[in-house]
Design a protein around this motif. Structure first.
Motif, PDB file in Angstrom:
ATOM      1  N   ILE A  35      53.668  53.007   8.295  1.00 20.81           N
ATOM      2  CA  ILE A  35      52.629  52.042   8.632  1.00 20.81           C
ATOM      3  C   ILE A  35      51.258  52.625   8.311  1.00 20.81           C
ATOM      4  CG2 ILE A  35      51.501  50.827  10.544  1.00 20.81           C
ATOM      5  CD1 ILE A  35      54.357  50.619  11.821  1.00 20.81           C
ATOM      6  N   ALA A  36      51.045  53.879   8.683  1.00 22.23           N
ATOM      7  CA  ALA A  36      49.754  54.531   8.417  1.00 22.23           C
ATOM      8  C   ALA A  36      49.485  54.631   6.919  1.00 22.23           C
ATOM      9  CB  ALA A  36      49.728  55.921   9.057  1.00 22.23           C
ATOM     10  N   ALA A  37      50.494  54.988   6.136  1.00 27.58           N
ATOM     11  CA  ALA A  37      50.307  55.141   4.690  1.00 27.58           C
ATOM     12  C   ALA A  37      49.993  53.806   4.022  1.00 27.58           C
ATOM     13  CB  ALA A  37      51.551  55.762   4.065  1.00 27.58           C
ATOM     14  N   ARG A  38      50.645  52.733   4.466  1.00 27.51           N
ATOM     15  CA  ARG A  38      50.413  51.410   3.876  1.00 27.51           C
ATOM     16  C   ARG A  38      48.987  50.910   4.109  1.00 27.51           C
ATOM     17  NH1 ARG A  38      55.781  51.305   4.706  1.00 27.51           N
ATOM     18  NH2 ARG A  38      57.064  50.159   3.237  1.00 27.51           N
ATOM     19  N   GLU A  39      48.352  51.383   5.172  1.00 29.78           N
ATOM     20  CA  GLU A  39      46.998  50.933   5.507  1.00 29.78           C
ATOM     21  C   GLU A  39      45.910  51.622   4.686  1.00 29.78           C
ATOM     22  OE1 GLU A  39      46.755  51.553   9.737  1.00 29.78           O
ATOM     23  OE2 GLU A  39      47.940  49.756  10.174  1.00 29.78           O
ATOM     24  N   VAL A  40      46.278  52.627   3.907  1.00 26.53           N
ATOM     25  CA  VAL A  40      45.291  53.375   3.117  1.00 26.53           C
ATOM     26  C   VAL A  40      44.918  52.569   1.871  1.00 26.53           C
ATOM     27  CG1 VAL A  40      44.905  55.473   1.753  1.00 26.53           C
ATOM     28  CG2 VAL A  40      46.110  55.601   3.945  1.00 26.53           C
ATOM     29  N   PRO A  41      43.603  52.354   1.640  1.00 24.12           N
ATOM     30  CA  PRO A  41      43.183  51.666   0.416  1.00 24.12           C
ATOM     31  C   PRO A  41      43.622  52.454  -0.820  1.00 24.12           C
ATOM     32  CG  PRO A  41      41.355  51.857   1.971  1.00 24.12           C
ATOM     33  CD  PRO A  41      42.473  52.697   2.508  1.00 24.12           C
ATOM     34  N   GLY A  42      44.165  51.754  -1.797  1.00 26.76           N
ATOM     35  CA  GLY A  42      44.624  52.401  -3.015  1.00 26.76           C
ATOM     36  C   GLY A  42      46.123  52.608  -3.056  1.00 26.76           C
ATOM     37  N   THR A 102      45.759  62.335   5.516  1.00 28.99           N
ATOM     38  CA  THR A 102      44.949  62.245   6.739  1.00 28.99           C
ATOM     39  C   THR A 102      45.452  61.134   7.659  1.00 28.99           C
ATOM     40  OG1 THR A 102      43.018  63.096   5.575  1.00 28.99           O
ATOM     41  CG2 THR A 102      42.598  61.880   7.600  1.00 28.99           C
ATOM     42  N   ALA A 103      45.744  59.974   7.089  1.00 20.83           N
ATOM     43  CA  ALA A 103      46.191  58.832   7.893  1.00 20.83           C
ATOM     44  C   ALA A 103      47.524  59.119   8.584  1.00 20.83           C
ATOM     45  CB  ALA A 103      46.306  57.589   7.013  1.00 20.83           C
ATOM     46  N   ILE A 104      48.461  59.720   7.855  1.00 23.35           N
ATOM     47  CA  ILE A 104      49.767  60.028   8.444  1.00 23.35           C
ATOM     48  C   ILE A 104      49.622  61.078   9.533  1.00 23.35           C
ATOM     49  CG2 ILE A 104      51.996  61.130   7.972  1.00 23.35           C
ATOM     50  CD1 ILE A 104      52.016  59.623   5.297  1.00 23.35           C
ATOM     51  N   THR A 105      48.845  62.114   9.267  1.00 25.17           N
ATOM     52  CA  THR A 105      48.642  63.167  10.266  1.00 25.17           C
ATOM     53  C   THR A 105      48.038  62.590  11.535  1.00 25.17           C
ATOM     54  OG1 THR A 105      48.367  64.850   8.558  1.00 25.17           O
ATOM     55  CG2 THR A 105      47.475  65.364  10.731  1.00 25.17           C
ATOM     56  N   ARG A 106      46.996  61.794  11.389  1.00 23.08           N
ATOM     57  CA  ARG A 106      46.320  61.203  12.544  1.00 23.08           C
ATOM     58  C   ARG A 106      47.272  60.300  13.342  1.00 23.08           C
ATOM     59  NH1 ARG A 106      41.825  58.853  10.222  1.00 23.08           N
ATOM     60  NH2 ARG A 106      40.817  60.879  10.364  1.00 23.08           N
ATOM     61  N   ALA A 107      48.022  59.457  12.650  1.00 26.85           N
ATOM     62  CA  ALA A 107      48.925  58.532  13.322  1.00 26.85           C
ATOM     63  C   ALA A 107      50.026  59.259  14.084  1.00 26.85           C
ATOM     64  CB  ALA A 107      49.533  57.558  12.312  1.00 26.85           C
ATOM     65  N   ILE A 108      50.651  60.241  13.451  1.00 26.21           N
ATOM     66  CA  ILE A 108      51.740  60.957  14.129  1.00 26.21           C
ATOM     67  C   ILE A 108      51.212  61.731  15.329  1.00 26.21           C
ATOM     68  CG2 ILE A 108      53.419  62.838  13.900  1.00 26.21           C
ATOM     69  CD1 ILE A 108      53.974  61.819  11.057  1.00 26.21           C
ATOM     70  N   GLU A 109      50.079  62.407  15.160  1.00 21.68           N
ATOM     71  CA  GLU A 109      49.547  63.199  16.272  1.00 21.68           C
ATOM     72  C   GLU A 109      49.074  62.312  17.424  1.00 21.68           C
ATOM     73  OE1 GLU A 109      46.742  65.979  14.524  1.00 21.68           O
ATOM     74  OE2 GLU A 109      48.379  67.290  13.871  1.00 21.68           O
ATOM     75  N   GLN A 110      48.466  61.164  17.130  1.00 24.60           N
ATOM     76  CA  GLN A 110      47.962  60.300  18.193  1.00 24.60           C
ATOM     77  C   GLN A 110      49.058  59.449  18.830  1.00 24.60           C
ATOM     78  OE1 GLN A 110      44.728  58.030  16.508  1.00 24.60           O
ATOM     79  NE2 GLN A 110      43.315  59.761  16.578  1.00 24.60           N
ATOM     80  N   ILE A 111      49.942  58.887  18.023  1.00 16.52           N
ATOM     81  CA  ILE A 111      50.944  57.956  18.552  1.00 16.52           C
ATOM     82  C   ILE A 111      52.188  58.678  19.051  1.00 16.52           C
ATOM     83  CG2 ILE A 111      52.463  56.026  17.947  1.00 16.52           C
ATOM     84  CD1 ILE A 111      50.230  55.133  15.992  1.00 16.52           C
ATOM     85  N   VAL A 112      52.690  59.621  18.270  1.00  9.65           N
ATOM     86  CA  VAL A 112      53.929  60.313  18.620  1.00  9.65           C
ATOM     87  C   VAL A 112      53.659  61.521  19.515  1.00  9.65           C
ATOM     88  CG1 VAL A 112      56.007  61.411  17.701  1.00  9.65           C
ATOM     89  CG2 VAL A 112      54.978  59.505  16.465  1.00  9.65           C
ATOM     90  N   GLY A 113      52.499  62.168  19.298  1.00  9.74           N
ATOM     91  CA  GLY A 113      52.146  63.312  20.128  1.00  9.74           C
ATOM     92  C   GLY A 113      52.705  64.635  19.651  1.00  9.74           C
ATOM     93  N   LEU A 114      53.079  64.700  18.373  1.00  9.96           N
ATOM     94  CA  LEU A 114      53.588  65.948  17.804  1.00  9.96           C
ATOM     95  C   LEU A 114      52.588  66.479  16.786  1.00  9.96           C
ATOM     96  CD1 LEU A 114      57.301  64.905  17.201  1.00  9.96           C
ATOM     97  CD2 LEU A 114      56.404  66.308  19.063  1.00  9.96           C
ATOM     98  N   GLN A 115      52.585  67.793  16.594  1.00  8.82           N
ATOM     99  CA  GLN A 115      51.704  68.431  15.619  1.00  8.82           C
ATOM    100  C   GLN A 115      52.311  68.274  14.221  1.00  8.82           C
ATOM    101  OE1 GLN A 115      51.584  72.689  15.901  1.00  8.82           O
ATOM    102  NE2 GLN A 115      49.850  72.866  14.523  1.00  8.82           N
ATOM    103  N   VAL A 116      51.478  67.918  13.256  1.00  3.78           N
ATOM    104  CA  VAL A 116      51.930  67.764  11.871  1.00  3.78           C
ATOM    105  C   VAL A 116      51.628  69.055  11.123  1.00  3.78           C
ATOM    106  CG1 VAL A 116      51.677  66.455   9.737  1.00  3.78           C
ATOM    107  CG2 VAL A 116      51.567  65.277  11.943  1.00  3.78           C
ATOM    108  N   THR A 117      52.676  69.677  10.583  1.00  2.00           N
ATOM    109  CA  THR A 117      52.491  70.937   9.859  1.00  2.00           C
ATOM    110  C   THR A 117      52.147  70.705   8.404  1.00  2.00           C
ATOM    111  OG1 THR A 117      54.858  71.097   9.397  1.00  2.00           O
ATOM    112  CG2 THR A 117      54.030  72.220  11.375  1.00  2.00           C
ATOM    113  N   GLU A 118      52.723  69.654   7.782  1.00  4.76           N
ATOM    114  CA  GLU A 118      52.417  69.346   6.399  1.00  4.76           C
ATOM    115  C   GLU A 118      52.809  67.913   6.080  1.00  4.76           C
ATOM    116  OE1 GLU A 118      54.548  72.032   3.852  1.00  4.76           O
ATOM    117  OE2 GLU A 118      56.444  71.003   4.143  1.00  4.76           O
TER     118      GLU A 118
END
Length: 141
Positions: A35-42, A102-118
């Protein structure tokens, strides 16, 4: 594999361990990333050729797979994600990849609550606006 976390409860006297556990399935993490990736322009679409073909069939019957093109590896406290995208032409590919990351990292950390390593981004195609025009024209006149 499902991610299991125990959420502490904060009370006036301090932190008390929760009376249960939370289980977040990998598919949920992949869906949040998609969902986060689809929202990115481009970003035109997610997934490779075969995944997009199956996605088109799913969309025809109103069963869109929001985790299409996303692969996640979920640990106890961390997540690594791989995403395959089709970019719009003429976006700057490095910029769209960075924005997706950036969008995927932000979404996973905010919604899921896990740290994104890569977050590894693979751009496997570029969508040309003229591709849509060709589909609209009749095959015979």
């Amino acid at each position: 594999m499902a991610n299991t976390t125990t959420t502490p409860i904060t009370t006036g006297s301090g932190v008390v361990p929760a009376q249960g556990k939370t289980v977040i399935n990998d598919a949920v993490v992949a869906k949040v990333a998609g969902i986060a990736a689809r929202e990115v322009p481009g970003v035109f679409a997610l997934g490779g050729g075969a995944a997009r073909a199956f996605g088109a069939i799913r969309e025809a019957i109103n069963a869109t797979d929001l985790g299409q093109g996303i692969s996640v590896e979920v640990g106890e406290t961390q997540v690594a994600a791989d995403v395959t995208i089709v970019a719009e032409y003429p976006v700057a590919l490095q910029k769209v990849a960075a924005d997706v990351r950036t969008a995927i990292t932000r979404a996973i950390e905010q919604i899921v609550g896990l740290q994104v390593t890569e977050v590894n981004v693979t751009i496997n195609d570029v969508h040309l606006p003229s591709d849509d025009d060709d589909e609209q024209e009749a095959r015979v006149q």
